[in-house]
Design an enzyme around this catalytic site. Structure first.
Site, PDB file in Angstrom:
ATOM      1  N   LYS A 168       0.843  -1.190   0.000  1.00 57.15           N
ATOM      2  CA  LYS A 168       0.000   0.000   0.000  1.00 57.15           C
ATOM      3  C   LYS A 168       0.884   1.247   0.000  1.00 57.15           C
ATOM      4  O   LYS A 168       1.954   1.268   0.645  1.00 57.15           O
ATOM      5  CB  LYS A 168      -0.904   0.000   1.238  1.00 57.15           C
ATOM      6  N   ASP A 197      -0.434   0.165  -4.336  1.00 57.36           N
ATOM      7  CA  ASP A 197      -1.884   0.399  -4.331  1.00 57.36           C
ATOM      8  C   ASP A 197      -2.193   1.602  -3.453  1.00 57.36           C
ATOM      9  O   ASP A 197      -1.877   1.608  -2.264  1.00 57.36           O
ATOM     10  CB  ASP A 197      -2.578  -0.856  -3.784  1.00 57.36           C
ATOM     11  N   GLU A 223      -1.897   0.990  -8.508  1.00 57.94           N
ATOM     12  CA  GLU A 223      -3.316   0.605  -8.445  1.00 57.94           C
ATOM     13  C   GLU A 223      -4.163   1.686  -7.788  1.00 57.94           C
ATOM     14  O   GLU A 223      -3.745   2.289  -6.803  1.00 57.94           O
ATOM     15  CB  GLU A 223      -3.391  -0.706  -7.653  1.00 57.94           C
ATOM     16  N   GLU A 249     -11.373  -2.471  -9.099  1.00 57.74           N
ATOM     17  CA  GLU A 249     -12.042  -3.084  -7.955  1.00 57.74           C
ATOM     18  C   GLU A 249     -13.233  -2.266  -7.477  1.00 57.74           C
ATOM     19  O   GLU A 249     -14.082  -2.775  -6.752  1.00 57.74           O
ATOM     20  CB  GLU A 249     -11.047  -3.313  -6.799  1.00 57.74           C
ATOM     21  N   ASP A 272     -13.579  -7.246 -10.289  1.00 58.40           N
ATOM     22  CA  ASP A 272     -13.849  -8.048  -9.088  1.00 58.40           C
ATOM     23  C   ASP A 272     -15.191  -8.743  -9.310  1.00 58.40           C
ATOM     24  O   ASP A 272     -16.215  -8.080  -9.493  1.00 58.40           O
ATOM     25  CB  ASP A 272     -13.892  -7.088  -7.889  1.00 58.40           C
ATOM     26  N   HIS A 299      -9.293  -8.313  -8.424  1.00 57.04           N
ATOM     27  CA  HIS A 299      -9.125  -7.887  -7.038  1.00 57.04           C
ATOM     28  C   HIS A 299      -9.659  -8.946  -6.076  1.00 57.04           C
ATOM     29  O   HIS A 299     -10.812  -9.380  -6.189  1.00 57.04           O
ATOM     30  CB  HIS A 299      -9.904  -6.576  -6.849  1.00 57.04           C
TER      31      HIS A 299
END
Ligand code: MG
Length: 372
Positions: A168, A197, A223, A249, A272, A299
């Site tokens: 992240k 992400d 992401e 996602e 997703d 995702h």
């Protein structure tokens, strides 16, 4: 022709074994709505969906009050027809994730039943492109983790044969993100894949700034850098950096995905299966992505996505975040860092009904149709 005779609804709460945080939220619990269909030939199909801790009761209310009562008497083989009827019956609540999550629980159950009737696994029925796919891990990359811990986990994943790791980003300062990313790159070497992400945390200018700072790390992708509905922002960002932009996602319809692809707003499509409304729309998005020469890296929900990624030729990576272990009899099968598509007929998820019965929330347990 067989008909659906009974629909059983249940929901269980699954608490992650590790703390999961990103730039905007925490993943506190996987609320897991379950739909179990029984048809007149004695076959059954089980589908599911998820939230990360809020909205599960709303999904169950949609299922119980509006969607599941439409199923008894329908031919479960007519999945497109059922999906469209259910969608139109709730049209004023779409496009939206609550309705998509409810549709997905039914749609995945219909696909499970279809595959079991055919005696074939989902990855074959849905396309049959391959039987295994590379894994990258997200489970060691949460935002609150210290840099040393990130590095330790990535090295362990690398040693286990995984193909990459995602961390992240979205620390208060760009330099903090860069330091963590470069520490990882130094540790794992130049050839192993790293993804980052941002969970929609940045403005366009901040995303461009950070993406350019990240470029020396040779990332596989950045992401969700921006709010998911900012199409023009994604277009601007994609044109301003060499880092591939991944999103999907938080996109809930096939039409929105097409807009992103057509405009060149993303390089990696992360559809997703739960949030887009099930396997039926998931495959449409994946095939559209193939026509744009884009990879699909879905995702979460690895236990189901493994079969879908293996079904289509442009499925590239599966995200490793284990979640169903407490209510299944067998975990995702992994061989030297590759996830194996289940070979059993159906979705290939071995539900543990004793555990589900023990853990299900009574307020969301219902039977509709014969025996109900
Ligand atoms: Mg993400």
């Amino acid at each position: 022709m067989s008909t659906i005779e009974r629909v059983e609804l249940a929901m269980v709460d699954l608490v992650p074994r590790v703390r999961r945080t990103d730039a905007i939220q925490s993943f506190v619990s996987q609320e897991t709505p379950l739909v179990r269909l029984f048809d007149s030939d004695g076959l059954e199909g089980v589908g599911y969906s998820y939230t990360i801790g809020a909205g599960g009761s709303s999904v169950m209310a949609l299922l119980l009050d509006h969607l599941a009562p439409q199923l008894p008497g329908r031919d479960p083989a007519h999945i497109e027809s059922i999906w469209r009827d259910l969608k139109f019956s709730t049209n004023a609540t779409t496009v939206g994730v609550i309705t998509a999550l409810a549709l997905a629980a039914i749609d995945t159950a219909l696909w499970d039943l279809k595959c079991r009737r055919a005696g074939l696994p989902l990855h074959v029925v849905a396309g049959g492109a391959k039987d295994r796919v590379g894994l990258y891990t997200t489970e060691g990359g949460w935002l609150h983790l210290e840099q040393d811990t990130l590095v330790e986990d990535a090295l362990a994943a690398q040693a286990a044969g995984f193909g990459g790791a995602k961390i992240k980003v979205g620390k208060p300062g760009a330099a903090q993100d860069v330091e963590r990313i470069m520490a990882l790159r130094d540790a794992v070497g130049p050839a192993w894949e790293l993804m980052v992400d941002a969970n929609q945390a940045f403005t366009v200018d901040e995303a461009i700034r950070r993406a350019r700072c990240f470029e020396p790390a040779n990332l596989a992708w950045l992401e969700e850098p921006l709010p998911a509905d900012d199409l023009s922002g994604h277009v601007r960002l994609s044109g301003a950096t060499t880092v591939p932009i991944a999103t999907g996602e938080s996109i809930y319809s096939i039409g929105h995905f097409r807009e992103f692809m057509q405009r060149g707003a993303c390089s990696v499509v992360q559809v997703d299966v739960a949030r887009v409304g099930g396997i039926t729309p998931w495959l449409k998005v994946a095939h559209t992505a193939e026509s744009f020469n884009l990879p699909v890296c879905p995702h979460f929900l690895m236990e189901l996505h493994v079969s879908l990624v293996c079904a289509v030729p442009n499925g590239r990576w599966l995200e490793y975040i284990p979640q169903l272990d407490e209510i299944t009899q067998q975990p995702l099968q992994i061989d030297n860092g590759q996830a194996l598509a289940p070979r059993e007929p159906g979705l290939g998820i071995a539900w543990d009904w004793e555990q589900i019965k023990r853990r299900r929330i009574n307020a969301h347990t219902a039977v509709i149709g014969q025996g109900g």
